[in-house]
Design an enzyme around this catalytic site. Structure first.
Site, PDB file in Angstrom:
ATOM      1  N   ARG A 112       0.724  -1.440   0.000  1.00 62.84           N
ATOM      2  CA  ARG A 112      -0.020   0.011   0.016  1.00 62.84           C
ATOM      3  C   ARG A 112       0.873   1.309  -0.132  1.00 62.84           C
ATOM      4  NH1 ARG A 112      -2.978  -1.469   4.032  1.00 62.84           N
ATOM      5  NH2 ARG A 112      -2.041  -0.152   5.638  1.00 62.84           N
ATOM      6  N   LYS A 128      -5.263  12.438 -17.819  1.00 62.78           N
ATOM      7  CA  LYS A 128      -5.337  12.954 -18.945  1.00 62.78           C
ATOM      8  C   LYS A 128      -4.137  13.066 -19.662  1.00 62.78           C
ATOM      9  CE  LYS A 128      -9.361  14.446 -17.310  1.00 62.78           C
ATOM     10  NZ  LYS A 128     -10.242  13.820 -16.344  1.00 62.78           N
ATOM     11  N   ASP A 144      -6.216  22.688  -8.926  1.00 62.73           N
ATOM     12  CA  ASP A 144      -6.393  21.607 -10.032  1.00 62.73           C
ATOM     13  C   ASP A 144      -5.648  22.236 -11.462  1.00 62.73           C
ATOM     14  OD1 ASP A 144      -7.169  20.001 -11.984  1.00 62.73           O
ATOM     15  OD2 ASP A 144      -9.158  19.745 -11.227  1.00 62.73           O
ATOM     16  N   TYR A 159     -14.208  21.801 -11.865  1.00 63.10           N
ATOM     17  CA  TYR A 159     -14.744  20.625 -12.109  1.00 63.10           C
ATOM     18  C   TYR A 159     -15.847  20.076 -11.393  1.00 63.10           C
ATOM     19  CZ  TYR A 159     -13.436  15.483 -13.256  1.00 63.10           C
ATOM     20  OH  TYR A 159     -13.576  14.298 -13.256  1.00 63.10           O
TER      21      TYR A 159
END
Length: 400
Positions: A62, A217, A192, A116
């Site tokens: 993890r 993206k 962002d 967003y």
């Protein structure tokens, strides 16, 4: 690779970042380490391993392994002043993880009104239930944001340009106002930065505390992996890291490998996206069917002067306003053959979606003379894309 002996430009950093021999071995790329369990030589090593929590030290799957550490290091090296980068299984997870690392019940979050939609949904849903109040602000507010501060203001989430209406915010002015605030607790600034990436806009040296990417993206670039990242300074690193680990957030080694592979060509792809999108944006601006083009590099876009001052380029995502109602816009988009109809962006393929920005506004009402169509300009031939758009215009009838 050996540690660089001389300063490197962004194009070179994208290629060399995270490729130390300690992470790659004899290979060019870091191998894919698929492992949930990391084994220790003895109990003494087990006890020692529990005392450290940093990339480069094995503990448990993890916390990552060389595949993830390499990608984190590469993204950190793209941001001057960065201390570290946490990876997440999606951009939304990165946004949520960053906000949860700085907010507590009773705090006020200021969020740009062009944010967003999932960012808004997280704030108005989970954060509201958790006792955090979100107040939206005009993305063009600049230094005037100081008028919105109160003793409970804890964080500012910006998105510049907005990924639907593309207003460009004065990030340095907003961050300077936050740092000048004399409240009991500091105001943390988060951005962002998915549209520009650190290739076109380095955020931390503009005053931002945490910069967020939907790496799905442009980092990945091939529409086949979900990933997110948050890069931050040393001051906020431990809170970010411990929050991500408490929530069990981890990017799989296979996805980290694919994201790192995509990163190596990001500069080349961004330049191609930029050139094609600018060509098409200028072409659309001359069309009688188009009311306006919302591309930060065009004077018609709100905040264009800020973009000229702060950014080194523009990416392949922008919107234009088609004269007429949504039915006309739907007919236009349905005609297109090279432009797929789908969410996300940043991949090699072109996309088109009609949007209703008014649905996502709280502080500044959205009005326009027509319907917004958002375009992701991919890597196809520009002439072919223009011809496809031309067919769309012909299909909706009148050119006026």
């Amino acid at each position: 690779m050996a540690e660089p002996k001389h300063p490197q430009k962004p194009d070179t950093k994208i290629i060399t970042g995270g490729r130390r021999k300690a992470l790659t071995g004899a290979a060019v790329n870091p191998p894919v380490w698929r492992a949930s369990t990391h084994l220790y030589d003895d109990v003494a090593a087990l006890d020692e391993g529990d005392k450290t929590n940093e990339d480069g030290r094995f503990f448990y799957g993890r916390r990552g392994a060389p595949t993830q550490w390499s990608l984190s290091e590469a993204l950190t090296e793209l941001e001057p002043g960065a201390h570290g980068t946490m990876l997440y299984p999606s951009g939304v997870a990165a946004i949520a993880g960053a906000l949860l690392s700085v907010l507590q019940p009773g705090d006020v979050l200021l969020m740009s009104d062009n944010a967003y939609d999932p960012s808004r949904s997280f704030a108005q849903g989970f954060l509201k239930r958790w006792g955090v109040e979100t107040r939206f602000f005009d993305p063009l507010i600049g230094a005037g944001i100081s008028q919105l501060f109160c003793e409970r203001t804890r964080a500012i989430l910006m998105e510049s340009p907005g990924s639907l209406t593309f207003e460009v915010s004065d990030i340095p002015a907003i961050c300077a106002a936050a740092k000048a605030h004399k409240g009991k607790r500091e105001i943390v600034t988060l951005l962002d930065n998915t549209w520009a990436t650190p290739y076109f806009f380095t955020a931390l040296d503009k005053g931002v505390d945490m910069t967020i990417l939907a790496a799905t993206k442009y980092v990945v670039g091939h529409s086949d992996v979900m990933a997110g990242s948050v890069t931050t300074t040393k001051r906020h690193w431990q809170a970010l890291r411990s929050t991500a680990q408490t929530l069990g957030q981890v990017l799989s080694p296979d996805d980290a490998y694919l994201a790192a592979r995509g990163l190596r060509t990001m500069a080349v792809r961004l330049k191609a996206h930029e050139a094609a999108a600018l060509d098409i944006a200028h072409w659309l601006a001359e069309r009688p069917e188009v009311a306006t083009v919302l591309h930060p590099a065009l004077p018609s876009c709100p905040g264009h002067e800020i973009w000229k001052r702060d950014f080194t380029g523009s990416s392949g995502l922008f919107s234009f306003v088609l004269k007429g109602d949504r039915d006309k816009a739907a007919k236009f988009v349905d005609t297109l053959e090279l432009f797929g109809i789908g969410y996300s962006w940043g991949g090699f393929e072109s996309l088109a979606v009609p949007k209703r920005p008014e649905k996502y506004r709280s502080a500044v009402p959205w009005h326009c003379d027509g319907t917004v169509i958002r375009l992701q300009i991919g890597l196809e031939d520009v002439g072919d894309l223009k011809a496809d758009l031309e067919r769309g215009f012909q299909n909706v009838g009148s050119r006026t």
